[in-house]
Design a protein around this motif. Structure first.
Motif, PDB file in Angstrom:
ATOM      1  N   LEU A  99     -49.354 -20.786  -8.910  1.00  0.00           N
ATOM      2  CA  LEU A  99     -50.342 -20.531  -7.868  1.00  0.00           C
ATOM      3  C   LEU A  99     -51.522 -21.455  -8.165  1.00  0.00           C
ATOM      4  O   LEU A  99     -52.195 -21.294  -9.189  1.00  0.00           O
ATOM      5  CB  LEU A  99     -50.787 -19.064  -7.897  1.00  0.00           C
ATOM      6  CG  LEU A  99     -49.687 -18.022  -7.657  1.00  0.00           C
ATOM      7  CD1 LEU A  99     -50.175 -16.632  -8.031  1.00  0.00           C
ATOM      8  CD2 LEU A  99     -49.224 -18.069  -6.211  1.00  0.00           C
ATOM      9  N   ILE A 100     -51.756 -22.436  -7.297  1.00  0.00           N
ATOM     10  CA  ILE A 100     -52.775 -23.455  -7.552  1.00  0.00           C
ATOM     11  C   ILE A 100     -53.875 -23.348  -6.502  1.00  0.00           C
ATOM     12  O   ILE A 100     -53.627 -23.453  -5.303  1.00  0.00           O
ATOM     13  CB  ILE A 100     -52.160 -24.867  -7.545  1.00  0.00           C
ATOM     14  CG1 ILE A 100     -51.036 -24.950  -8.582  1.00  0.00           C
ATOM     15  CG2 ILE A 100     -53.229 -25.929  -7.808  1.00  0.00           C
ATOM     16  CD1 ILE A 100     -50.212 -26.222  -8.516  1.00  0.00           C
ATOM     17  N   SER A 101     -55.114 -23.127  -6.983  1.00  0.00           N
ATOM     18  CA  SER A 101     -56.275 -23.031  -6.104  1.00  0.00           C
ATOM     19  C   SER A 101     -57.368 -23.960  -6.624  1.00  0.00           C
ATOM     20  O   SER A 101     -57.711 -23.918  -7.808  1.00  0.00           O
ATOM     21  CB  SER A 101     -56.790 -21.588  -6.075  1.00  0.00           C
ATOM     22  OG  SER A 101     -57.986 -21.500  -5.334  1.00  0.00           O
ATOM     23  N   SER A 102     -57.928 -24.782  -5.743  1.00  0.00           N
ATOM     24  CA  SER A 102     -58.964 -25.755  -6.125  1.00  0.00           C
ATOM     25  C   SER A 102     -58.541 -26.561  -7.348  1.00  0.00           C
ATOM     26  O   SER A 102     -59.304 -26.718  -8.300  1.00  0.00           O
ATOM     27  CB  SER A 102     -60.296 -25.036  -6.390  1.00  0.00           C
ATOM     28  OG  SER A 102     -60.706 -24.331  -5.249  1.00  0.00           O
ATOM     29  N   ASP A 103     -57.304 -26.998  -7.331  1.00  0.00           N
ATOM     30  CA  ASP A 103     -56.727 -27.831  -8.381  1.00  0.00           C
ATOM     31  C   ASP A 103     -56.614 -27.114  -9.734  1.00  0.00           C
ATOM     32  O   ASP A 103     -56.442 -27.748 -10.767  1.00  0.00           O
ATOM     33  CB  ASP A 103     -57.532 -29.130  -8.547  1.00  0.00           C
ATOM     34  CG  ASP A 103     -56.673 -30.239  -9.121  1.00  0.00           C
ATOM     35  OD1 ASP A 103     -55.478 -30.321  -8.755  1.00  0.00           O
ATOM     36  OD2 ASP A 103     -57.171 -31.008  -9.966  1.00  0.00           O
ATOM     37  N   GLU A 104     -56.702 -25.780  -9.722  1.00  0.00           N
ATOM     38  CA  GLU A 104     -56.567 -24.998 -10.956  1.00  0.00           C
ATOM     39  C   GLU A 104     -55.430 -23.997 -10.800  1.00  0.00           C
ATOM     40  O   GLU A 104     -55.320 -23.338  -9.762  1.00  0.00           O
ATOM     41  CB  GLU A 104     -57.875 -24.258 -11.255  1.00  0.00           C
ATOM     42  CG  GLU A 104     -57.817 -23.439 -12.519  1.00  0.00           C
ATOM     43  CD  GLU A 104     -59.064 -22.582 -12.715  1.00  0.00           C
ATOM     44  OE1 GLU A 104     -59.055 -21.761 -13.651  1.00  0.00           O
ATOM     45  OE2 GLU A 104     -60.029 -22.704 -11.935  1.00  0.00           O
ATOM     46  N   VAL A 105     -54.589 -23.886 -11.833  1.00  0.00           N
ATOM     47  CA  VAL A 105     -53.506 -22.904 -11.801  1.00  0.00           C
ATOM     48  C   VAL A 105     -54.093 -21.537 -12.130  1.00  0.00           C
ATOM     49  O   VAL A 105     -54.586 -21.316 -13.241  1.00  0.00           O
ATOM     50  CB  VAL A 105     -52.382 -23.264 -12.806  1.00  0.00           C
ATOM     51  CG1 VAL A 105     -51.281 -22.210 -12.763  1.00  0.00           C
ATOM     52  CG2 VAL A 105     -51.795 -24.640 -12.502  1.00  0.00           C
ATOM     53  N   ILE A 106     -54.065 -20.641 -11.150  1.00  0.00           N
ATOM     54  CA  ILE A 106     -54.663 -19.315 -11.340  1.00  0.00           C
ATOM     55  C   ILE A 106     -53.616 -18.252 -11.665  1.00  0.00           C
ATOM     56  O   ILE A 106     -53.960 -17.115 -11.979  1.00  0.00           O
ATOM     57  CB  ILE A 106     -55.483 -18.874 -10.111  1.00  0.00           C
ATOM     58  CG1 ILE A 106     -54.582 -18.730  -8.877  1.00  0.00           C
ATOM     59  CG2 ILE A 106     -56.637 -19.831  -9.865  1.00  0.00           C
ATOM     60  CD1 ILE A 106     -55.245 -18.011  -7.706  1.00  0.00           C
ATOM     61  N   GLY A 107     -52.337 -18.619 -11.595  1.00  0.00           N
ATOM     62  CA  GLY A 107     -51.279 -17.651 -11.896  1.00  0.00           C
ATOM     63  C   GLY A 107     -49.914 -18.217 -11.577  1.00  0.00           C
ATOM     64  O   GLY A 107     -49.768 -19.409 -11.275  1.00  0.00           O
ATOM     65  N   ILE A 108     -48.915 -17.345 -11.647  1.00  0.00           N
ATOM     66  CA  ILE A 108     -47.537 -17.738 -11.351  1.00  0.00           C
ATOM     67  C   ILE A 108     -46.819 -16.586 -10.639  1.00  0.00           C
ATOM     68  O   ILE A 108     -47.194 -15.431 -10.797  1.00  0.00           O
ATOM     69  CB  ILE A 108     -46.750 -18.129 -12.631  1.00  0.00           C
ATOM     70  CG1 ILE A 108     -46.837 -17.023 -13.691  1.00  0.00           C
ATOM     71  CG2 ILE A 108     -47.201 -19.449 -13.188  1.00  0.00           C
ATOM     72  CD1 ILE A 108     -46.052 -17.325 -14.957  1.00  0.00           C
ATOM     73  N   VAL A 109     -45.819 -16.956  -9.848  1.00  0.00           N
ATOM     74  CA  VAL A 109     -44.964 -15.971  -9.170  1.00  0.00           C
ATOM     75  C   VAL A 109     -43.558 -16.089  -9.739  1.00  0.00           C
ATOM     76  O   VAL A 109     -43.014 -17.188  -9.820  1.00  0.00           O
ATOM     77  CB  VAL A 109     -44.913 -16.219  -7.651  1.00  0.00           C
ATOM     78  CG1 VAL A 109     -43.988 -15.209  -6.979  1.00  0.00           C
ATOM     79  CG2 VAL A 109     -46.285 -16.148  -7.039  1.00  0.00           C
ATOM     80  N   HIS A 110     -42.973 -14.944 -10.140  1.00  0.00           N
ATOM     81  CA  HIS A 110     -41.591 -14.898 -10.621  1.00  0.00           C
ATOM     82  C   HIS A 110     -40.710 -14.277  -9.543  1.00  0.00           C
ATOM     83  O   HIS A 110     -41.034 -13.219  -9.016  1.00  0.00           O
ATOM     84  CB  HIS A 110     -41.482 -13.986 -11.855  1.00  0.00           C
ATOM     85  CG  HIS A 110     -41.972 -14.586 -13.107  1.00  0.00           C
ATOM     86  ND1 HIS A 110     -41.356 -14.390 -14.312  1.00  0.00           N
ATOM     87  CD2 HIS A 110     -43.033 -15.383 -13.386  1.00  0.00           C
ATOM     88  CE1 HIS A 110     -42.000 -15.025 -15.269  1.00  0.00           C
ATOM     89  NE2 HIS A 110     -43.040 -15.631 -14.718  1.00  0.00           N
ATOM     90  N   LEU A 111     -39.605 -14.922  -9.245  1.00  0.00           N
ATOM     91  CA  LEU A 111     -38.554 -14.335  -8.412  1.00  0.00           C
ATOM     92  C   LEU A 111     -37.291 -14.319  -9.262  1.00  0.00           C
ATOM     93  O   LEU A 111     -36.916 -15.345  -9.833  1.00  0.00           O
ATOM     94  CB  LEU A 111     -38.323 -15.166  -7.153  1.00  0.00           C
ATOM     95  CG  LEU A 111     -39.483 -15.239  -6.162  1.00  0.00           C
ATOM     96  CD1 LEU A 111     -39.194 -16.274  -5.096  1.00  0.00           C
ATOM     97  CD2 LEU A 111     -39.732 -13.885  -5.537  1.00  0.00           C
ATOM     98  N   ARG A 112     -36.656 -13.154  -9.359  1.00  0.00           N
ATOM     99  CA  ARG A 112     -35.473 -13.033 -10.219  1.00  0.00           C
ATOM    100  C   ARG A 112     -34.337 -12.360  -9.457  1.00  0.00           C
ATOM    101  O   ARG A 112     -34.575 -11.557  -8.558  1.00  0.00           O
ATOM    102  CB  ARG A 112     -35.800 -12.224 -11.471  1.00  0.00           C
ATOM    103  CG  ARG A 112     -36.829 -12.898 -12.375  1.00  0.00           C
ATOM    104  CD  ARG A 112     -37.091 -12.047 -13.609  1.00  0.00           C
ATOM    105  NE  ARG A 112     -38.077 -12.621 -14.485  1.00  0.00           N
ATOM    106  CZ  ARG A 112     -37.824 -13.422 -15.508  1.00  0.00           C
ATOM    107  NH1 ARG A 112     -36.574 -13.766 -15.771  1.00  0.00           N
ATOM    108  NH2 ARG A 112     -38.786 -13.876 -16.279  1.00  0.00           N
TER     109      ARG A 112
END
Length: 199
Positions: A99-112
């Motif tokens: 999850l990238i906001s204003s060129d900064e990674v603020i998190g991640i999404v996992h799909l399994r």
């Protein structure tokens, strides 16, 4: 509030057995699970705080989605043992998108998925597009959370002041006072000691 609705829409595009959103706390260098739905994984429930492991860090540094399926599963498991709890829970395929906001990674999404070959290039591309779409809403919510928390704290402080001054007999207000304090600080026990000035 909208995570559940988003998950429903994602499920129409990608067939998954578990979804999890982890948000980064850069002060503590941790990922906190802010939402999860589907098959449970031990130690990975909503609210769980995890150190930013090598796999998550690699996704963040790549700044693109990563796919793990049966063809390269053993390779990923050897390199990144932190993936093992989900595999032990029966989940065999994985897509992780930053999850990238204003060129900064603020998190991640996992799909399994339970199926070893559930995901391919189409799902990878769709997951990246989904991540880019939901990032704005998540970043916006993060910006508003501190101010909402401060407003709530101020309201509780004011209420504590009103409770304390509502009666000249302090014993009458202890339980109401403790209830308000619990909203500010989670505790199992609260004690108020009174100084006996004569002794």
């Amino acid at each position: 509030d909208v995570y559940g609705l988003i998950a429903e829409q994602i499920h129409k595009l990608i067939d998954f057995d578990r979804i999890a959103v982890y948000l980064r706390d850069s002060r503590e260098e941790i990922l906190r699970c802010s939402y999860t739905s589907g098959l449970a994984v031990e130690g990975r429930g909503q609210g769980a705080a995890l150190g930013i492991g090598a796999f998550s860090r690699e996704v963040m540094e790549r700044r693109s989605a990563v796919l793990v399926n049966s063809e390269d599963e053993d390779h990923w498991m050897k390199r990144f043992p932190s993936l093992r709890p989900a595999r032990d829970a029966g989940l065999r395929s994985l897509i992780v998108a930053p999850l990238i906001s204003s060129d900064e990674v603020i998190g991640i999404v996992h799909l399994r998925s339970r199926s070893p070959d559930s995901f391919g290039q189409r799902e990878l591309t769709v997951a990246e597009r989904i991540a880019s779409q939901i990032t704005g809403a998540i970043a916006n919510a993060q910006l508003h959370a501190p101010s909402e928390r401060l407003a709530d704290e101020r309201e509780n402080f004011a209420e504590i002041g009103r409770i304390i001054s509502s009666s000249s007999d302090i014993d009458d207000v202890y339980s109401r006072f403790a209830e308000k304090v619990r909203r500010l600080i989670a505790f199992d026990n609260i004690v108020i000691d009174e100084v006996n000035r004569d002794h």
